[in-house]
Design an enzyme around this catalytic site. Structure first.
Site, PDB file in Angstrom:
ATOM      1  N   SER A 351       0.735  -0.690   0.000  1.00 47.42           N
ATOM      2  CA  SER A 351       0.000   0.000   0.000  1.00 47.42           C
ATOM      3  C   SER A 351       0.886   0.832   0.000  1.00 47.42           C
ATOM      4  O   SER A 351       1.456   1.167   0.916  1.00 47.42           O
ATOM      5  CB  SER A 351      -1.138   0.158   0.888  1.00 47.42           C
ATOM      6  N   PRO A 352       1.527   0.612  -1.463  1.00 44.56           N
ATOM      7  CA  PRO A 352       2.239   1.884  -1.742  1.00 44.56           C
ATOM      8  C   PRO A 352       1.632   3.015  -0.952  1.00 44.56           C
ATOM      9  O   PRO A 352       2.125   4.093  -0.939  1.00 44.56           O
ATOM     10  CB  PRO A 352       2.040   2.089  -3.227  1.00 44.56           C
ATOM     11  N   HIS A 353       0.705   2.875  -0.483  1.00 45.30           N
ATOM     12  CA  HIS A 353      -0.131   3.852   0.216  1.00 45.30           C
ATOM     13  C   HIS A 353       0.296   3.956   1.679  1.00 45.30           C
ATOM     14  O   HIS A 353      -0.509   3.894   2.598  1.00 45.30           O
ATOM     15  CB  HIS A 353      -1.591   3.451   0.116  1.00 45.30           C
ATOM     16  N   THR A 354       1.588   4.096   1.883  1.00 43.02           N
ATOM     17  CA  THR A 354       2.180   4.095   3.208  1.00 43.02           C
ATOM     18  C   THR A 354       3.375   5.033   3.178  1.00 43.02           C
ATOM     19  O   THR A 354       3.883   5.352   2.119  1.00 43.02           O
ATOM     20  CB  THR A 354       2.645   2.659   3.578  1.00 43.02           C
ATOM     21  N   THR A 355       3.830   5.477   4.352  1.00 44.83           N
ATOM     22  CA  THR A 355       5.048   6.278   4.420  1.00 44.83           C
ATOM     23  C   THR A 355       5.874   5.805   5.598  1.00 44.83           C
ATOM     24  O   THR A 355       5.352   5.221   6.545  1.00 44.83           O
ATOM     25  CB  THR A 355       4.715   7.779   4.547  1.00 44.83           C
TER      26      THR A 355
END
Length: 533
Positions: A351-355
């Site tokens: 989740s590429p949607h992470t940092t």
């Protein structure tokens, strides 16, 4: 600073998803804070400057390694999202809420369930507050100040953030409030609306006011106060299930991290109920004791790819019940199971949607934080500037299914903030975004530092590969120059990349070497940054 650097005689270093976040960390360190204070400042600044990667409408994990030698007790602050819906009738769950499926323009297309019913109970503010109380020196108001200023005065949109706005532009049209937040008027002849582009100046004045108010009133402003009432009323009114009781009863949980030995050191990572850390630990167990640095390319790729495939297969099938995950992790990270997997690798497969951000100071205090809000629900709470996440609607973040959990239950995650204490490698704090590529990106970086004696920046930059067995068949993906290029036989699908690609994560890492030098590295695969004091 450059994205990857080693600076002698430094006292502090940070690596984060944007240069602004790394700069926020050093600003707070200069103001008298330590690595924990700086990490909270960076986490808040990422929520402003990488707006679809994390938010105070999302959650995450912070792994903390206090000062001291190898064996010093580390801890994990779990402030990940929880299942909402306390006090609601059963008919509000499932398809009764407002949710819809969008196809996001990333890779071959990602199916994402969005809308109010995809919003979970956010934990970021409770987590930051807990981290500061246990390990910091400064107040929440002081650490939020850089993020507040960035939201008010503006910043220039980084490459990765701009890419995700394009990926999610259909989601960002769901409500007028969200469109107003992330869309701008095109200066071209048609004068239509579009999402912000790389290099354009962005401001979030309502979010700035919210952050300022949180700094003055504390996290209770969201969890027990007026801000929480506004969030709950809006989400419920849009068909979601976050109640004020959900917010009032949410707490960050301090856990003992999962610790595994590797070489002459220990690796601390995110443990159950999360599945990401145990998956990483399982891979490391298989590699532990092997003479990795002496293997030829084909044997190296076969061993590492085999460890990836087996651990990710277990990740997909074994970690489905949070209450049972501790027992499952104990079995899958044990030496008996690791030896069986080594034999299986040597015999061949049938989740590429992470940092992420990392901070370390001269005392040896290291903090590794990974945060997420899914791909975003498409909701921004009016008047607050807070984007809400959609973690209930993301199968990788919520594998048991949409609204399948009990209210209050923590979601299962692949996020794996990690800290290494090693005689040979010193102290390394690292992590990555990237869904199933999170543990494989961290694994290869650690192997580079601990087994190949690479400087941190070289280990982060080194070409990566990823192997996984998917329902549609086995996959090997690799970057040009990767050692996996010599071991492609036996896979159903091969993906080769001409150079570094964000598909393979975005490791942000810091290191205090055994000699006392401080290193930091931000992954060139994404638009991160480093900063030093």
């Amino acid at each position: 600073m450059e994205d990857n650097e080693t600076v002698g005689a430094t006292r502090f270093a940070a690596a984060a998803g944007t240069p602004y976040a790394a700069g926020a960390a050093t600003e707070i360190y200069h103001a008298g804070g330590n690595a924990a204070d700086a990490a909270v400042a960076a986490a808040a600044a990422v929520g402003v400057t990488e707006p679809l990667m994390s938010s105070i409408g999302g959650g995450g994990f912070a792994l903390v390694r206090p000062p001291g030698g190898v064996g010093k007790r580390a801890e994990l602050v779990d402030y990940y999202d929880a299942m909402p819906g306390k006090g609601l009738p059963q008919e509000r769950f499932g398809s009764g809420g407002w949710a819809e499926t969008k196809i996001l323009k990333y890779g071959a297309g990602i199916r994402s369930t969005v809308g109010a019913a995809s919003c979970a109970v956010p934990g970021a503010l409770r987590g930051w507050e807990t981290l500061l109380r246990r390990h910091g020196r400064l107040t929440l108001r002081e650490t939020l100040a850089p993020a507040t200023r960035l939201a008010r005065e503006g910043f220039y949109l980084c490459r990765t953030s701009a890419l995700w706005l394009v990926v999610a532009e259909e989601v960002l049209r769901l409500t007028d409030e969200t469109r107003r937040t992330f869309y701008t008027r095109d200066s071209g002849s048609d004068g239509g609306e579009r999402v912000y582009r790389e290099g354009e100046e962005v401001r979030f004045p309502e979010l700035a006011r919210t952050l300022e108010a949180v700094g003055e009133r504390g996290a209770d402003y969201l969890y027990r106060g007026e801000l929480g009432r506004r969030v709950s009323e809006y989400v419920l009114g849009m068909g979601g299930i976050i109640t004020q009781r959900d917010l009032e009863e949410y707490e960050a949980v301090v856990r003992e991290p999962l610790t595994v030995g590797y070489g002459r050191g220990e690796i601390h990572t995110n443990g159950p109920p999360s599945a990401g850390g145990p998956t990483l630990a399982q891979m490391l167990r298989v590699l532990s004791g092997q003479e990795i640095s002496t293997l030829p390319d084909e044997d190296y790729a076969a061993l590492v790819a085999g460890a990836m495939r087996l651990a990710l297969a277990d990740r997909a099938t074994a970690y489905t019940d949070g209450a049972e995950n501790l027992r499952v992790a104990g079995r899958l990270t044990g030496e008996e199971y690791a030896e069986a997997q080594r034999r299986k690798i040597s015999e061949g497969f049938g989740s590429p949607h992470t940092t992420h951000l990392s901070c370390v100071d001269e005392s040896g205090l290291a903090v590794s934080i990974t945060q997420s809000m899914g791909y975003g629900s498409g909701l921004v709470v009016p008047g607050t500037g807070i984007p809400m996440g959609n973690t209930l609607g993301e199968p990788e973040l919520n594998p048991r299914g949409f609204h399948a959990l009990s209210p209050g239950e923590r979601l299962i995650s692949s996020m794996s903030p990690t800290v290494v204490s090693s005689e040979a490698g010193g102290i390394v704090a690292l992590g990555s975004p990237g869904a199933s590529r999170i543990p494989t990106a961290i694994l290869q970086t650690l192997v580079g530092v601990l087994d190949h004696d690479l400087p941190l920046a070289e280990a982060v930059r080194a070409p990566r590969f990823h192997a996984e067995d998917l329902p549609e068949g086995s996959l090997l993906a690799y970057e040009a120059g990767s050692r996996a290029a010599s071991a492609t036989a036996g896979y159903d699908r091969i993906l080769s990349y001409d150079g570094p690609d964000m598909y393979f994560g975005g490791v942000n890492a810091v290191r205090l070497t055994p000699e006392g030098e401080i290193e930091a590295a931000a992954d060139p695969r994404r638009s991160g940054g480093t900063a030093f004091v």
